[in-house]
Design an enzyme around this catalytic site. Sequence first.
Site, PDB file in Angstrom:
ATOM      1  N   ARG A   1      -0.630 -10.195  10.798  1.00  0.00           N
ATOM      2  CA  ARG A   1       0.698  -9.665  11.411  1.00  0.00           C
ATOM      3  C   ARG A   1       1.811 -10.809  11.097  1.00  0.00           C
ATOM      4  O   ARG A   1       3.289 -10.265  11.118  1.00  0.00           O
ATOM      5  CB  ARG A   1       0.742  -9.270  12.915  1.00  0.00           C
ATOM      6  CG  ARG A   1      -0.162  -8.193  13.178  1.00  0.00           C
ATOM      7  CD  ARG A   1      -0.124  -6.934  12.486  1.00  0.00           C
ATOM      8  NE  ARG A   1      -1.316  -7.034  11.478  1.00  0.00           N
ATOM      9  CZ  ARG A   1      -1.189  -6.279  10.304  1.00  0.00           C
ATOM     10  NH1 ARG A   1      -0.309  -5.423  10.115  1.00  0.00           N
ATOM     11  NH2 ARG A   1      -2.292  -6.632   9.391  1.00  0.00           N
TER      12      ARG A   1
ATOM     13  N   LYS B   1       0.861  -1.153  -0.008  1.00  0.00           N
ATOM     14  CA  LYS B   1      -0.042   0.025  -0.056  1.00  0.00           C
ATOM     15  C   LYS B   1       0.855   1.224  -0.041  1.00  0.00           C
ATOM     16  O   LYS B   1       0.792   2.228  -0.668  1.00  0.00           O
ATOM     17  CB  LYS B   1      -0.856   0.063   1.223  1.00  0.00           C
ATOM     18  CG  LYS B   1      -1.755   1.420   1.365  1.00  0.00           C
ATOM     19  CD  LYS B   1      -2.285   1.235   2.755  1.00  0.00           C
ATOM     20  CE  LYS B   1      -1.200   1.936   3.874  1.00  0.00           C
ATOM     21  NZ  LYS B   1      -1.252   2.079   5.341  1.00  0.00           N
ATOM     22  N   THR B   2       1.866   1.332   0.961  1.00  0.00           N
ATOM     23  CA  THR B   2       2.640   2.405   1.200  1.00  0.00           C
ATOM     24  C   THR B   2       3.452   2.765  -0.307  1.00  0.00           C
ATOM     25  O   THR B   2       3.777   3.872  -0.721  1.00  0.00           O
ATOM     26  CB  THR B   2       3.722   2.468   2.288  1.00  0.00           C
ATOM     27  OG1 THR B   2       2.873   2.224   3.457  1.00  0.00           O
ATOM     28  CG2 THR B   2       4.542   3.681   2.363  1.00  0.00           C
TER      29      THR B   2
ATOM     30  N   ASP C   1      -4.513   8.046   3.413  1.00  0.00           N
ATOM     31  CA  ASP C   1      -4.159   6.709   3.733  1.00  0.00           C
ATOM     32  C   ASP C   1      -4.805   6.292   4.792  1.00  0.00           C
ATOM     33  O   ASP C   1      -5.394   7.207   5.658  1.00  0.00           O
ATOM     34  CB  ASP C   1      -2.563   6.928   4.258  1.00  0.00           C
ATOM     35  CG  ASP C   1      -2.010   5.385   4.543  1.00  0.00           C
ATOM     36  OD1 ASP C   1      -2.350   4.573   3.808  1.00  0.00           O
ATOM     37  OD2 ASP C   1      -1.100   5.380   5.151  1.00  0.00           O
ATOM     38  N   GLU C   2      -5.066   5.040   4.952  1.00  0.00           N
ATOM     39  CA  GLU C   2      -5.668   4.402   5.871  1.00  0.00           C
ATOM     40  C   GLU C   2      -7.020   5.180   5.860  1.00  0.00           C
ATOM     41  O   GLU C   2      -7.776   5.229   6.963  1.00  0.00           O
ATOM     42  CB  GLU C   2      -5.085   4.516   7.504  1.00  0.00           C
ATOM     43  CG  GLU C   2      -3.677   4.206   7.386  1.00  0.00           C
ATOM     44  CD  GLU C   2      -3.669   2.654   7.633  1.00  0.00           C
ATOM     45  OE1 GLU C   2      -4.732   2.070   7.547  1.00  0.00           O
ATOM     46  OE2 GLU C   2      -2.507   1.988   7.866  1.00  0.00           O
TER      47      GLU C   2
ATOM     48  N   GLN D   1      -9.650  -4.276   7.565  1.00  0.00           N
ATOM     49  CA  GLN D   1      -8.601  -3.792   8.884  1.00  0.00           C
ATOM     50  C   GLN D   1      -9.122  -2.506   9.676  1.00  0.00           C
ATOM     51  O   GLN D   1      -8.512  -1.893  10.245  1.00  0.00           O
ATOM     52  CB  GLN D   1      -7.387  -3.479   8.228  1.00  0.00           C
ATOM     53  CG  GLN D   1      -6.742  -4.692   7.781  1.00  0.00           C
ATOM     54  CD  GLN D   1      -5.117  -4.418   7.496  1.00  0.00           C
ATOM     55  OE1 GLN D   1      -4.341  -4.357   8.422  1.00  0.00           O
ATOM     56  NE2 GLN D   1      -4.847  -4.328   6.273  1.00  0.00           N
TER      57      GLN D   1
END
Length: 691
Positions: free
Chosen positions: A597, A30-31, A220-221, A251
């Site tokens: 994770r 994503k980043t 973002d997010e 998420q």
Amino acid sequence: MLNQLNSAQKEAVIHIDGPMLILAGAGSGKTKTVVTRLAYLISKVGIPPEHTLTLTFSNKAAKEMKDRALKLIKRELNENADVVKEPLLCTFHKFGLIFLKRYIHRLNRENNFSIIDSEDKKRIIRQILKEKNINLNLQFVVSEISKYKNSLLSPADALFRAEISDYEKTAIVYQEYQNIIKENNRVDFDDLLALTYQILIEDDNLRKTISEYYRYIMVDEYQDTNELQYRLLKLLSSQHQNLVVVGDDDQSIYSWRGANISNILEFDKIYPDAKVVKLEMNYRSSKQILDTANSLIEHNRRRVGKRLISAKGDGANVELLHSLNESLEAKNIASKVKSLIFNGVNASDIAILYRINALSRSIEDGFKKEDIKFKLVGGIRFYERAEVKDIISYLRVIINPDDDFSLVRIINKPKRGIGKTSIDKIKALSLSQNISMFRLIKEIEVETLAKSVGKKNAQTLKNFIKMIEEFQEQVSNSLTLFLESFESRVDLRRFYSSYIDSLDKEKNIDEFLGYFREIIESNPSISLEEFLNDISLESEQEQSSFGAVNVMSIHASKGLEFEHVFVIGLEEGFFPLIGNESNLEEERRLGYVAITRAKNHLTLCYCDSRFYKGKRKILTKSRFLGESGLIKNSSLKINKSSEYKRGDLVKHPIFGIGRVQAVTKSGKEYKLRINFGSSKKDILSSFVKPI
């Protein structure tokens, strides 16, 4: 630049005009996609950097993304750093701060306001509760006031909608709290966005100007945005609709702090022309781990829908660890961890995750017995430690002498003989004359002041004001010289020398002053105000340390990754947490976050019983083990739940904002009893939206 991307990432990057939702699964790059798109717009399309705006939720993420974007841009343009203009890439609150520094005068406010942190906010509210003799839980009041602000409810609105005395009292505290921070020219974190929104919604010309200026906006997010952030983004993109949001509905785990999952779920309905790109290739976890995560999350009804695909291959099977009780669970995990470390795994590549904080106790005890070094992520943030806040309060008063709350904190630190009685008298005098305490002490004759606080205290206070004014002059000339003067004249180390933990406090003082000195050396042009604003906006950083096993809540683990992950407490009532305050779909999303994770090895742990809240509790396995496909033919009944619970704020298209009082099943739907302030109504859940 584009050759480093997969087809979905590339599709997202080369999209230029119009709204777009990038649905980015865990570990899907994503980043990299966000950073590359920003660099592409600037270095290939030719968009001026200053006309882009990229927003995220933490300073750490913003810094990482900005550094990576600038490197890409410079590489593509083959220019030096000082030639390239920097795009605005920051947190929502930093953007609000920048905006208010320029436009808060439109609300008849001065732009030298101070930002109060969570501890200051609690202190003010605690004081109001005490003065008004209101017996309410402090954290409840703090949380409600934040909810009101992020729902754009004024104190009057909150009072109108109060259905029981607790909410009515909270609304009264809210009104008093607003009066106090405004009188002291202070703002809290929620104000940074609420006041920005207020200015833009009230000034159509300014809204158009700002929207035309920031023509390309990325967020973002996005699944973590609340009602206020959603509305603010609509205003900022109103002139062009070039709004690109990046996030993962699976998420979304922060409804308890106001995040509204509907923002991401309904993005393509709000923007019918929106392009939707799904990033499903996962570069973090093995196929076995992702299959477990995919199977679990598919049981949620409210999701856009995607399935993560592993780029790493099959990998090791997901393990189940069954123990009789929590002590044996801790012993079993400790044994596995010791074996991993013995075989060369670095302890910092191992994480123990839990849903309920109380479950960490047995792990801590077990690790201590086995002499395993671990890091419990949490504790008091550095900038909220008393001795550090004392220094910050001095700096705030130097910048904004009218900040009475900071002044009260430092007026007798180190001790000057100014007790509570004297402070209360000064406060009363300042209120009667409608000026700040600082200005009162400065302007009043020493003989007049002596009548209230005594001759010795009056002179001490005058000397204190003189010292602050001398600091102000030094700050305007040289921060380096000011810092030297401050350390010699304000000896907080000696003040804290009598404390039991004096050594730790002295180290914290040294750490802060050393950090300040380092900032000045690396950025000689920085102002004291900029330094204070930067540290006020600091997010809580992950406290994992090299060489120690990470023990943390699932919420704290979001955004992190580890080679080996143990998730404990997979029993009904513990994970998922079941009750009036829980939301089963969000619990499932928490399970999805915990599972993803893990990079290569995942162990899910459950017990037959736990000692909890004073008694031994017999437990059954979590339904999540069956839903994730790890337990075949699970006899657990999979229930669907309402996303609403008692106490939630909701919005109805006709009746407006109300609070849920009860939730009951009604056929395939849920019936909500909602208080809309003037009336109480039974409404089906599909007719309202959460705030």
